[in-house]
Design a protein around this motif. Structure first.
Motif, PDB file in Angstrom:
ATOM      1  N   PRO A  53       1.187  -1.158  -0.229  1.00  0.00           N
ATOM      2  CA  PRO A  53      -0.008  -0.473  -0.390  1.00  0.00           C
ATOM      3  C   PRO A  53       0.701   1.254   0.124  1.00  0.00           C
ATOM      4  N   GLY A  57      -2.091   3.906  -3.844  1.00  0.00           N
ATOM      5  CA  GLY A  57      -2.749   2.505  -4.327  1.00  0.00           C
ATOM      6  C   GLY A  57      -1.448   1.902  -4.111  1.00  0.00           C
ATOM      7  N   GLU A 136     -10.028   4.664  -8.176  1.00  0.00           N
ATOM      8  CA  GLU A 136     -10.706   4.376  -7.290  1.00  0.00           C
ATOM      9  C   GLU A 136     -11.291   2.854  -7.155  1.00  0.00           C
ATOM     10  N   TYR A 139      -9.322   0.767  -5.191  1.00  0.00           N
ATOM     11  CA  TYR A 139      -9.468   0.686  -3.493  1.00  0.00           C
ATOM     12  C   TYR A 139     -10.785  -0.069  -3.236  1.00  0.00           C
ATOM     13  N   SER A 140     -11.529   0.013  -4.453  1.00  0.00           N
ATOM     14  CA  SER A 140     -13.284  -1.117  -3.715  1.00  0.00           C
ATOM     15  C   SER A 140     -12.767  -2.156  -4.319  1.00  0.00           C
ATOM     16  N   PRO A 143      -8.937  -3.237  -0.990  1.00  0.00           N
ATOM     17  CA  PRO A 143      -9.179  -1.534  -0.008  1.00  0.00           C
ATOM     18  C   PRO A 143      -8.275  -1.958   1.277  1.00  0.00           C
ATOM     19  N   TYR A 145      -5.058  -1.690   0.236  1.00  0.00           N
ATOM     20  CA  TYR A 145      -4.416  -1.415  -0.893  1.00  0.00           C
ATOM     21  C   TYR A 145      -4.558   0.083  -0.921  1.00  0.00           C
ATOM     22  N   ALA A 146      -5.769   0.859  -0.214  1.00  0.00           N
ATOM     23  CA  ALA A 146      -5.878   2.210   0.052  1.00  0.00           C
ATOM     24  C   ALA A 146      -5.371   2.407   1.252  1.00  0.00           C
ATOM     25  N   SER A 149      -3.577   4.875   1.383  1.00  0.00           N
ATOM     26  CA  SER A 149      -3.501   6.500   0.063  1.00  0.00           C
ATOM     27  C   SER A 149      -3.593   8.377   0.437  1.00  0.00           C
TER      28      SER A 149
END
Length: 151
Positions: A53, A57, A136, A139-140, A143, A145-146, A149
């Motif tokens: 992360p 991301g 995005e 990330y969705s 998550p 890896y967010a 951020s």
């Protein structure tokens, strides 16, 4: 198969359509590697990229290192495009030697041909997406890896 074939296959796919930006390249290679894992083809990649992360991301320093090596070997061309912000955007394209390598490996090894197919699918779906939408989406779907951020 060496992991360097992942970014080379991406640059080769979609008739050599350029990949604009380091962040986009990182995300596309990440998604490609995840897709290969889902298809239980992760063994096709000798030492897969380790993504952590980071600011935007998933990030792999090894991918940058491999990219620099491929540029030095003239498999990949990186063109710098100045941005209004004073920063630079890198545009990556496969060179003739890189294209020859991908084609030769694909003809000689069925597993590489499948990697090229996955690269084609990933590139067609995500290369033209706005970078913000791509981030995005990642990330969705991933998550974890967010968490670091700045986006």
């Amino acid at each position: 198969m060496h992991r360097k074939l992942l970014p080379l296959a991406l640059m080769y796919a979609d008739d050599g359509e350029p990949i604009e930006g380091r962040t986009r390249l990182q995300k596309l290679v990440f998604l490609m590697q995840k897709e290969l894992e889902q298809r239980e083809q992760s063994g096709m990649v000798g030492s897969a990229y380790e993504f952590i992360p980071y600011d935007y991301g998933p990030f792999s320093k090894d991918l940058y290192d491999d990219l620099d090596a491929m540029i030095n070997q003239q498999f990949v061309d990186d063109t710098e495009e100045p941005l209004r912000s004073g920063k630079v955007k890198y545009v990556y394209e496969i060179e003739d030697d890189g294209q020859t390598l991908v084609e030769t490996e694909s003809e000689n090894r069925e597993s590489v041909a499948e990697v090229v197919q996955v690269a084609q699918e990933i590139k067609e779906e995500y290369n033209d997406m706005l970078l913000s939408d791509l981030i995005e989406f990642v990330y969705s779907e991933y998550p974890d890896y967010a968490e670091r951020s700045v986006y």
